[in-house]
Enzyme design. Structure first.
Site, PDB file in Angstrom:
ATOM      1  CG  MET A  76      13.771  62.562  17.379  1.00 55.41           C
ATOM      2  SD  MET A  76      15.292  62.060  18.238  1.00 55.41           S
ATOM      3  CE  MET A  76      15.713  63.607  19.021  1.00 55.41           C
ATOM      4  CG  HIS A  95      22.235  58.454  21.989  1.00 56.66           C
ATOM      5  ND1 HIS A  95      21.281  59.443  21.992  1.00 56.66           N
ATOM      6  CD2 HIS A  95      23.399  59.051  22.318  1.00 56.66           C
ATOM      7  CE1 HIS A  95      21.858  60.597  22.312  1.00 56.66           C
ATOM      8  NE2 HIS A  95      23.133  60.389  22.509  1.00 56.66           N
ATOM      9  CB  THR A 127      15.990  52.889  32.010  1.00 57.36           C
ATOM     10  OG1 THR A 127      16.988  53.897  31.819  1.00 57.36           O
ATOM     11  CG2 THR A 127      16.610  51.507  31.830  1.00 57.36           C
TER      12      THR A 127
HETATM   13  N1  NHR Z   1      12.506  57.908  26.701  1.00 55.25           N
HETATM   14  C1  NHR Z   1      13.018  57.440  27.843  1.00 55.25           C
HETATM   15  N2  NHR Z   1      12.217  57.400  28.931  1.00 55.25           N
HETATM   16  N3  NHR Z   1      14.299  57.008  27.966  1.00 55.25           N
HETATM   17  C2  NHR Z   1      15.129  57.056  26.909  1.00 55.25           C
HETATM   18  O1  NHR Z   1      16.357  56.613  27.056  1.00 55.25           O
HETATM   19  C3  NHR Z   1      14.643  57.567  25.660  1.00 55.25           C
HETATM   20  C4  NHR Z   1      13.298  57.988  25.599  1.00 55.25           C
HETATM   21  C5  NHR Z   1      12.769  58.506  24.411  1.00 55.25           C
HETATM   22  C6  NHR Z   1      13.584  58.635  23.293  1.00 55.25           C
HETATM   23  C7  NHR Z   1      15.838  58.499  22.196  1.00 55.25           C
HETATM   24  C8  NHR Z   1      16.816  59.647  22.558  1.00 55.25           C
HETATM   25  C9  NHR Z   1      17.951  59.692  21.533  1.00 55.25           C
HETATM   26  O2  NHR Z   1      18.444  58.651  21.116  1.00 55.25           O
HETATM   27  C10 NHR Z   1      14.935  58.240  23.363  1.00 55.25           C
HETATM   28  C11 NHR Z   1      15.461  57.687  24.540  1.00 55.25           C
HETATM   29  C12 NHR Z   1      14.433  62.573  22.216  1.00 55.25           C
HETATM   30  C13 NHR Z   1      14.917  63.469  23.165  1.00 55.25           C
HETATM   31  C14 NHR Z   1      14.224  64.795  23.387  1.00 55.25           C
HETATM   32  O3  NHR Z   1      14.770  65.686  24.013  1.00 55.25           O
HETATM   33  C15 NHR Z   1      16.041  63.095  23.898  1.00 55.25           C
HETATM   34  C16 NHR Z   1      16.650  61.861  23.689  1.00 55.25           C
HETATM   35  C17 NHR Z   1      16.155  60.970  22.740  1.00 55.25           C
HETATM   36  C18 NHR Z   1      15.055  61.344  21.996  1.00 55.25           C
HETATM   37  N4  NHR Z   1      12.940  64.959  22.897  1.00 55.25           N
HETATM   38  C19 NHR Z   1      12.129  66.170  23.012  1.00 55.25           C
HETATM   39  C20 NHR Z   1      10.835  65.902  23.818  1.00 55.25           C
HETATM   40  O4  NHR Z   1      10.320  66.897  24.397  1.00 55.25           O
HETATM   41  C21 NHR Z   1      11.700  66.668  21.647  1.00 55.25           C
HETATM   42  C22 NHR Z   1      12.882  66.989  20.779  1.00 55.25           C
HETATM   43  C23 NHR Z   1      12.514  67.142  19.294  1.00 55.25           C
HETATM   44  O5  NHR Z   1      11.345  66.920  18.920  1.00 55.25           O
HETATM   45  O6  NHR Z   1      13.414  67.453  18.492  1.00 55.25           O
HETATM   46  O7  NHR Z   1      10.309  64.767  23.826  1.00 55.25           O
HETATM   47  O8  NHR Z   1      18.445  60.769  21.179  1.00 55.25           O
END
Ligand code: NHR
Length: 182
Positions: A76, A95, A127
């Site tokens: 995450m 996802h 990506t």
């Molecule tokens: N990173 C990139 N560059 N590209 C993607 O497609 C990514 C990625 C990192 C994680 C998984 C994705 C999911 O399947 C993923 C895909 C976390 C967030 C998020 O908002 C969004 C999408 C996904 C994972 N993270 C927050 C942050 O600030 C924290 C949120 C939390 O801790 O609950 O990193 O859903």
């Protein structure tokens, strides 16, 4: 994660070399270790807002394992373009929605609020653009009367456990054609 690890036996082209979590308390670490797989944790919290420093620590541990393919599963932390570039074309994520519908968070609640009759999961290449990489596979499940986010999530998760191993097996063999389940 366990579904992936368990799938990598016999004639599978891949083998698990490391299970790495940013949450030291993650139950998956104990389960993977019990299967004899090297495990590690790199807690993101001490790094605060410094994503590059967190990722440098991740890279230090990953370099030792030298994986050919990186599979995100419930990971995450948004990864910076610099980190993604190090694994270009060999990092996957699953996802819990039928992308391009519902990138980001709270996918099941959003599908229910929209009145969708089907939901599912997507394996895609990671990506720099969040949840936007090339789609490698999708698994569909029905939305049933009376579903809430928890019951729908459980049905999607069962499909995730089928789809991700099936896509990884093909991907590790060099096949990037899209797979649709069922
Ligand atoms: N990173 C990139 N560059 N590209 C993607 O497609 C990514 C990625 C990192 C994680 C998984 C994705 C999911 O399947 C993923 C895909 C976390 C967030 C998020 O908002 C969004 C999408 C996904 C994972 N993270 C927050 C942050 O600030 C924290 C949120 C939390 O801790 O609950 O990193 O859903």
């Amino acid at each position: 994660m366990l579904a992936l690890v368990r799938s990598m036996t016999g004639d599978h082209p891949g083998r698990p070399v490391l299970v790495l979590s940013n949450r030291p308390e993650a139950a998956g670490l104990v389960r993977a270790a019990a299967l004899g797989i090297p495990v590690a944790d790199v807690d993101h919290r001490p790094f605060g807002a410094d994503r590059e420093a967190f990722e440098a620590a991740l890279m230090a541990r990953l370099s030792v394992a030298a994986p050919d393919i990186l599979c995100l599963a419930g990971f995450m932390r948004i990864l910076t373009p610099g980190f993604v570039a190090r694994f270009a074309g060999r990092m996957l994520n699953i996802h819990p929605s039928l992308l391009p519908k519902y990138p980001g968070l709270h996918t099941h609640a959003r599908a229910l609020a929209a009145g969708d009759s089907e939901a599912g999961c997507t394996v895609h290449e990671v990506t720099a653009a969040l949840d936007c990489g090339p789609i490698l596979g999708q698994g569909r499940v029905p939305v049933l009367p009376g579903d809430d986010a928890a019951t729908l999530a459980a049905r999607v998760l069962a499909m995730e456990h089928l789809l991700y191993p099936a896509v990884l097996r093909r991907f590790a063999a060099g096949d990037r054609r899209r797979l649709d389940l069922p």
